[in-house]
Design a protein around this motif. Structure first.
Motif, mmCIF file in Angstrom:
data_model
loop_
_atom_site.group_PDB
_atom_site.id
_atom_site.type_symbol
_atom_site.label_atom_id
_atom_site.label_comp_id
_atom_site.label_asym_id
_atom_site.label_seq_id
_atom_site.Cartn_x
_atom_site.Cartn_y
_atom_site.Cartn_z
ATOM 1 N N ASP A 1 -7.970 -0.665 -9.189
ATOM 2 C CA ASP A 1 -6.695 -0.380 -8.570
ATOM 3 C C ASP A 1 -5.613 -0.556 -9.633
ATOM 4 O O ASP A 1 -5.292 -1.682 -10.021
ATOM 5 C CB ASP A 1 -6.475 -1.345 -7.390
ATOM 6 C CG ASP A 1 -5.238 -0.985 -6.585
ATOM 7 O OD1 ASP A 1 -4.259 -0.505 -7.184
ATOM 8 O OD2 ASP A 1 -5.262 -1.190 -5.356
ATOM 9 N N LYS B 1 4.358 -3.354 0.568
ATOM 10 C CA LYS B 1 3.991 -4.768 0.446
ATOM 11 C C LYS B 1 4.732 -5.449 -0.706
ATOM 12 O O LYS B 1 4.318 -6.497 -1.191
ATOM 13 C CB LYS B 1 2.486 -4.887 0.252
ATOM 14 C CG LYS B 1 1.728 -4.535 1.521
ATOM 15 C CD LYS B 1 0.254 -4.592 1.326
ATOM 16 C CE LYS B 1 -0.455 -4.162 2.603
ATOM 17 N NZ LYS B 1 -1.878 -4.034 2.418
ATOM 18 N N TYR C 1 0.751 -6.972 -1.984
ATOM 19 C CA TYR C 1 -0.227 -5.912 -2.272
ATOM 20 C C TYR C 1 -1.405 -6.488 -3.066
ATOM 21 O O TYR C 1 -2.544 -6.128 -2.823
ATOM 22 C CB TYR C 1 0.433 -4.787 -3.066
ATOM 23 C CG TYR C 1 -0.484 -3.610 -3.322
ATOM 24 C CD1 TYR C 1 -0.815 -2.735 -2.293
ATOM 25 C CD2 TYR C 1 -1.027 -3.371 -4.590
ATOM 26 C CE1 TYR C 1 -1.652 -1.657 -2.504
ATOM 27 C CE2 TYR C 1 -1.875 -2.296 -4.814
ATOM 28 C CZ TYR C 1 -2.178 -1.448 -3.771
ATOM 29 O OH TYR C 1 -3.016 -0.380 -3.987
ATOM 30 N N VAL C 2 -1.094 -7.409 -3.986
ATOM 31 C CA VAL C 2 -2.159 -7.988 -4.811
ATOM 32 C C VAL C 2 -2.863 -9.105 -4.031
ATOM 33 O O VAL C 2 -4.082 -9.100 -3.888
ATOM 34 C CB VAL C 2 -1.588 -8.517 -6.150
ATOM 35 C CG1 VAL C 2 -2.693 -9.126 -7.004
ATOM 36 C CG2 VAL C 2 -0.909 -7.387 -6.920
ATOM 37 N N ARG D 1 -2.583 -2.899 -8.851
ATOM 38 C CA ARG D 1 -2.892 -4.333 -8.963
ATOM 39 C C ARG D 1 -2.924 -4.748 -10.430
ATOM 40 O O ARG D 1 -2.410 -5.796 -10.802
ATOM 41 C CB ARG D 1 -4.257 -4.635 -8.339
ATOM 42 C CG ARG D 1 -4.171 -4.796 -6.875
ATOM 43 C CD ARG D 1 -5.268 -5.684 -6.309
ATOM 44 N NE ARG D 1 -5.057 -5.694 -4.877
ATOM 45 C CZ ARG D 1 -5.773 -5.013 -4.018
ATOM 46 N NH1 ARG D 1 -6.773 -4.298 -4.424
ATOM 47 N NH2 ARG D 1 -5.500 -5.059 -2.737
ATOM 48 N N SER E 1 -6.779 -0.323 -0.091
ATOM 49 C CA SER E 1 -6.319 -1.418 -0.965
ATOM 50 C C SER E 1 -5.760 -2.565 -0.140
ATOM 51 O O SER E 1 -4.732 -3.137 -0.476
ATOM 52 C CB SER E 1 -5.249 -0.912 -1.935
ATOM 53 O OG SER E 1 -5.719 0.175 -2.663
ATOM 54 N N ASP E 2 -6.426 -2.892 0.970
ATOM 55 C CA ASP E 2 -5.913 -3.900 1.886
ATOM 56 C C ASP E 2 -6.737 -5.185 1.779
ATOM 57 O O ASP E 2 -7.752 -5.362 2.473
ATOM 58 C CB ASP E 2 -5.962 -3.343 3.318
ATOM 59 C CG ASP E 2 -5.058 -4.116 4.247
ATOM 60 O OD1 ASP E 2 -4.810 -5.302 3.968
ATOM 61 O OD2 ASP E 2 -4.597 -3.531 5.249
ATOM 62 N N LEU E 3 -6.294 -6.083 0.904
ATOM 63 C CA LEU E 3 -7.028 -7.334 0.683
ATOM 64 C C LEU E 3 -7.003 -8.230 1.924
ATOM 65 O O LEU E 3 -7.954 -8.974 2.179
ATOM 66 C CB LEU E 3 -6.451 -8.077 -0.531
ATOM 67 C CG LEU E 3 -7.257 -9.276 -1.019
ATOM 68 C CD1 LEU E 3 -8.643 -8.877 -1.477
ATOM 69 C CD2 LEU E 3 -6.538 -10.007 -2.137
ATOM 70 N N LEU F 1 -11.093 -1.290 1.509
ATOM 71 C CA LEU F 1 -11.001 -1.145 0.056
ATOM 72 C C LEU F 1 -10.290 0.164 -0.304
ATOM 73 O O LEU F 1 -9.476 0.204 -1.220
ATOM 74 C CB LEU F 1 -12.409 -1.177 -0.546
ATOM 75 C CG LEU F 1 -12.502 -1.445 -2.046
ATOM 76 C CD1 LEU F 1 -12.069 -2.870 -2.359
ATOM 77 C CD2 LEU F 1 -13.925 -1.244 -2.533
ATOM 78 N N GLU G 1 0.492 -5.181 -11.896
ATOM 79 C CA GLU G 1 1.158 -6.417 -11.489
ATOM 80 C C GLU G 1 0.538 -7.643 -12.164
ATOM 81 O O GLU G 1 1.238 -8.596 -12.489
ATOM 82 C CB GLU G 1 1.103 -6.545 -9.962
ATOM 83 C CG GLU G 1 2.272 -7.362 -9.449
ATOM 84 C CD GLU G 1 2.361 -7.386 -7.942
ATOM 85 O OE1 GLU G 1 2.012 -6.382 -7.291
ATOM 86 O OE2 GLU G 1 2.796 -8.421 -7.418
#
Lengths: 248, 328
Positions: B73, B99, A32-33, B76, A212-214, A209, B79
């Motif tokens: 976010d 994810k 996710y990050v 994020r 939240s999809d890098l 964005l 984390e």
């Protein structure tokens, strides 16, 4: 030249991704990050086609915007090259116009022209016009004494000839700044799309964005980078070609 | 060393120790960063009340409330260790869970999703979802309002060709001009503001609420990291206690003045009369039924939200979101 641009971009992109992945592994971050290889590959397969088409859409607007700004910068550069009152006025007006941040003006542009093609074009042109203007004014205001002296003494100097001499003598500089401004035009169009348009790669990045999809953003960056490298390489090739033709 | 000196020395030492212990108790030593989802407005009234009323401090916590925004976010930041607690939308939570993000939902702030669609009653008669056929509907592509609207449309068996989905921004001009029939708004903030303008202009308007048609997509929730839950369960408990007390206090009618004053400290642009109305609406969303505790995590709504995300291919496989909800 074209190959070099592409190699350079691929190298930088690979380096950037490697650093991100190294951080991911070292810190133990989730997908996710920072997305992993698998996630990146999967996303690339899923969206690359669509994103390349979006980039082409953005590039079309950026190219037109760049052409407009080159013409505008040349016009103002030619008008403002003389050390007269009018020349100074044109230069000051052009500089002041650029003092306003585009992101502050953008909402007004979108209200007036909607969120379509024209707004994107205008913002792209506005963003890449100023560096072009600075260079063009600099070139046009700087006499090439060795050559111009002859024409002046023989009474054959015309403004068209003056512009041609100064442009030719600084063709390398002009080509570099025009190629460089392609990046700015592209960035300008992407900013415009990100703020309010409903098409182009900037709009797709905005959606990514929201999600939240890098991984999608990294794929978009690849699509933008590779397209821009090819475009800049072509511009440089074009510049060399023009120089060769003029030299004959 | 004389006896007198020894007694004086011991007394000084004891006084110093007592002062030190007392100061440790009186001043919070746990520094906490709480990242919101959006800017501070009426939707965060409980958060700012917990801070302004000293509920966090009473729990020994020094909480820095940080405004959110589209580029922020909270998950994020959790984390990466930049925040200890945060507010995230349900779709963000589910995507993060899919994810592998190690997160836990510790409270659900809104029991009713504030998202609605506003429309002009003279242009649109909305008795059933089928009335949406042929209409131009505003959605923010990529955000949860898109998925909610698509769910409503699929419930009404309306295909994408039978409606026009319009990409919305913060500028409402296309709605006012009548280019768009339905526009997404948050019931407790934008809807109040637009409603006031429309009433002043003598326009009749209505709202399409997804909940009325059985779509319960969870809105904002408070999240923390699994690490925080495991390593500092006491801090999580104290934070949650103070936060929920803040929300409880904020929605009690007798505390309206202090709640509005707390929001006004940050939101100076919204007129007071609007804030009063926004607070009323917020009460309804935070505690629609007196029997339901504030912050209650509605597991059924979370499951439905996950299903919607799967249906719209926002996640590839189920994440069993219930595993990420703090047991109540």
């Amino acid at each position: 030249m074209l190959h070099r641009r592409i190699y350079q971009f691929l190298l930088i992109y690979a380096l950037g991704i490697s650093i991100l992945l190294a951080i991911k592994v070292l810190v133990g971050l989730s997908d996710y990050v920072i997305p992993g290889w698998e996630s990146l590959w999967h996303t690339a397969r899923e969206v690359m086609g669509r994103y390349l088409s979006d980039v082409m859409n953005t590039l079309t607007v950026a190219v037109i915007g760049q052409v407009v700004s080159v013409i505008l910068a040349l016009l103002i550069g030619i008008l403002g090259r003389q050390a007269t009152w009018f020349g100074s006025f044109i230069k000051v007006a052009a500089y002041n116009f650029q003092a306003y941040p585009i992101v502050a003006i953008a909402p007004i542009i979108f209200i007036l022209f909607g969120d379509g093609f024209l707004s994107r074009l205008l913002i792209a042109a506005m963003i890449c016009y100023f560096p072009l203007l600075l260079t063009v004014v600099g070139i046009m205001a700087e006499p090439i004494y060795d050559i111009e002296h002859f024409y002046r003494q023989t009474g054959r100097m015309r403004w068209q000839l003056e512009v041609k001499i100064r442009a030719f003598e600084n063709l390398g500089k002009l080509t570099t700044v025009i190629a460089g401004s392609a990046t700015l035009a592209m960035a300008g169009t992407i900013v415009a799309e990100f703020i309010a348009a409903s098409a182009g790669i900037g709009y797709s990045i905005r959606i990514a964005l929201y999600q939240s999809d890098l991984a999608k953003i990294l794929v978009a960056l690849f699509a933008i980078g590779i397209t821009l490298s090819v475009y800049q390489g072509l511009l440089e090739l074009g510049g060399n070609l023009v120089k060769r033709v003029w030299s004959r | 060393m004389t006896l007198r000196f020894k007694v004086l020395f011991c007394a000084t030492l004891i006084t110093l120790l007592i002062t030190l212990l007392a100061s440790r108790h009186a001043f919070p030593d746990e520094k906490i960063v709480y990242r919101l989802k959006w800017l501070i407005n009426m939707s965060t009234v409980g958060d700012v009340m917990a801070e302004s009323q000293g509920f966090f401090r009473a729990q020994g916590l020094d909480v820095a409330i940080k405004a959110g925004g589209p580029e922020r976010d909270a998950i994020r930041e959790l984390e990466l260790g930049y925040a200890d607690f945060g507010v995230a939308s349900a779709d963000q939570v589910i995507q993060a869970a899919a994810k592998g993000a190690p997160i836990v939902v510790i409270a659900q702030l809104f029991q009713v999703n504030p998202l609605q669609w506003i429309y002009f009653k003279d242009k649109l008669q909305l008795n059933a979802l089928s009335d949406l056929r042929g209409k131009t509907i505003g959605v923010t592509f990529g955000k949860n309002d898109e998925f909610i609207m698509r769910t409503l449309l699929s419930q009404a068996k309306i295909s994408e060709e039978q409606v026009k989905l319009f990409s919305v921004r913060l500028d409402y001009t296309p709605f006012y001009k009548g280019q768009v029939d339905l526009w997404p708004v948050y019931a407790n903030t934008q809807a109040v503001e637009i409603g006031q303008k429309l009433r002043a202009a003598g326009k009749a308007y209505g709202f399409l609420s997804p909940g009325d048609f059985g779509v319960h997509f969870v809105a904002n929730s408070v999240v923390t990291s699994k690490r925080e839950m495991q390593e500092r369960p006491d801090v999580v408990r104290r934070f949650l206690e103070a936060l929920l007390k803040g929300w409880q206090t904020a929605i009690e009618p007798q505390n309206s003045e202090s709640a509005i004053a707390a929001v006004q400290q940050y939101d100076r642009d919204t007129a007071r009369d609007l804030l009063v109305e926004q607070l009323k609406e917020t009460r309804r969303l935070v505690q629609p039924e007196a029997t339901k505790a504030i912050g209650h995590i509605d597991a059924a709504a979370w499951k439905q939200t996950e299903q919607i995300m799967i249906d719209h291919r926002q996640i590839e496989r189920p994440v069993e979101i219930v595993r990420f909800l703090m047991p109540q």
